[in-house]
Design an enzyme around this catalytic site. Structure first.
Site, short mmCIF file in Angstrom:
data_model
loop_
_atom_site.label_atom_id
_atom_site.label_comp_id
_atom_site.label_asym_id
_atom_site.label_seq_id
_atom_site.Cartn_x
_atom_site.Cartn_y
_atom_site.Cartn_z
N CYS A 119 50.66 5.44 13.23
CA CYS A 119 51.78 4.57 11.40
C CYS A 119 52.90 6.48 12.06
CB CYS A 119 51.32 4.73 10.42
SG CYS A 119 52.76 4.55 9.56
N CYS A 269 60.74 3.85 11.06
CA CYS A 269 59.32 3.15 11.48
C CYS A 269 59.39 4.41 13.00
CB CYS A 269 59.98 1.84 11.87
SG CYS A 269 58.27 1.45 12.77
O1 PYC Z 1 56.68 4.52 11.05
O2 PYC Z 1 55.21 3.55 12.48
C1 PYC Z 1 55.47 3.97 11.16
C2 PYC Z 1 55.63 2.55 11.06
C3 PYC Z 1 54.11 1.43 10.72
C4 PYC Z 1 55.01 1.07 9.76
C5 PYC Z 1 55.60 1.14 8.60
N1 PYC Z 1 56.05 2.59 9.32
#
Ligand code: PYC
Length: 343
Positions: A119, A269
């Site tokens: 993550c 993300c």
């Molecule tokens: O930042 O990799 C990330 C992530 C995965 C799910 C929520 N954030």
């Protein structure tokens, strides 16, 4: 670097507080658990880091410890991140003692429905939280995750760069028939989790469209599943990522990312941006010296770059996290929702 103190399985109350409390408690009350957490957010996406009071997962590789977490302690995951203590949006991180002595820490990330390989926003949150606890100083720190070792640089200005696991595009322009929406084309890529990345979708990526974006991306995820389109080794593609133009100066793109438990990522993300960077590099649209700025649906921005070593693409993601709480969670077995509200 100062070595971290790992006490994940013991309560965190001081000895005096503990024994006072012990004397006052009896029977079932003795089973009340205390869990120490640090809450942060990275570009709006929350991370709850468990620093003490977590389950004993034993020794061994983080992937083995994750399997033990899943099979023997899943109620702990739910207790920490689900309502009424958390919400569908919270990503948890269990701080673990690393196997590899060159690593500052290990971490297993989890969410409202299960576990994550890696993550990105969570790793930025982890580093900001350890810095807040004065357990690490600026510099580079290696972190063990279930999908491999990553490193994170804590900059003097508080920003964090995550050097992620090798990322790649498994398939480009894959077509899937999505009920009520028709044919949708996207790339299947790995960035520490599996993603389906869609450019052509016809939606405006704005917060007021979140309901429609969630409905569409959920339908895409179900359609991929129904069609047997997976990541490597049959792994489910459980993150769906839509791209559109950003209105921010100097920012390349805006995204909307649907996470496995149907909540959308408030940050751009980290693993999703890594998957995007791998696709861009593989299609010749991003060189090693280039910077890619990725905006999230709430307006936060990550900076991404790629490095190529031995023919593999290693993305790095830079962002900021802010600690917003340090707390003691109380897991009282008399509470009917002690382990969270679960489907
Ligand atoms: O930042 O990799 C990330 C992530 C995965 C799910 C929520 N954030």
């Amino acid at each position: 670097m100062a070595s971290l103190h790992f006490s994940p399985v013991s309560p965190t109350l001081s000895d005096v507080e503990s024994s006072d409390r012990e004397r006052r408690m009896s029977g079932r009350e003795r089973e009340v658990r205390s869990v120490r957490v640090v809450d942060s957010h990275t570009g709006g996406e929350p991370t709850r880091l468990v620093v003490a009071g977590g389950p004993d997962l034993g020794r061994g590789a983080l992937s083995e410890r994750l399997a033990r977490f899943r099979t023997a302690h899943d109620e702990f995951r739910s207790a920490v991140v689900n309502e009424p203590r958390g919400s569908d949006v919270v990503v948890g991180g269990l701080l673990c003692e690393p196997c590899d002595s060159t690593c500052a820490a290990g971490v297993i990330f989890f969410n409202n429905v299960g576990y994550l390989g890696m993550c990105g926003h969570g790793t930025i949150g982890l580093i900001a939280s350890l810095a807040h606890r004065r357990e690490i100083a600026p510099g580079e720190h290696r972190i063990e995750t279930p999908v491999g070792i990553v490193s994170a640089i804590l900059h003097e200005n508080g920003k964090v760069t995550v050097n992620n696991v090798a990322s790649y595009r498994k398939a480009a322009g894959v077509a899937v028939e999505v009920p009520r929406f028709g044919t949708v084309r996207g790339d299947v890529a790995w960035g520490g989790n599996w993603f389906f990345l869609v450019e052509e979708h016809g939606f405006e990526l704005t917060l007021k469209n979140v309901e429609a974006l969630t409905e569409f991306t959920w339908a895409v995820r179900c359609a991929l599943n129904a069609a047997g389109i997976t990541g490597d080794e049959g792994h489910e593609i459980d993150h769906i990522e839509l791209f559109g133009p950003s209105k921010l100066p100097g920012v390349n793109s805006k995204n909307f990312v649907l996470c496995p438990g149907k909540a959308y990522d408030r940050s751009p993300c980290g693993t999703g941006t890594s998957a995007k960077l791998a696709c861009l590099h593989e299609s010749g649209k991003l060189r090693e010296s280039d910077v890619w700025r990725q905006e999230s649906i709430v307006g936060s921005v990550f900076e991404g770059r790629v490095a190529v070593r031995d023919g593999r693409i290693y993305p790095s993601i830079t962002g900021s996290a802010f600690v917003n709480s340090e707390a003691e969670l109380i897991l009282d077995p008399r509470d009917p929702f002690c382990n969270g509200i679960r489907a």
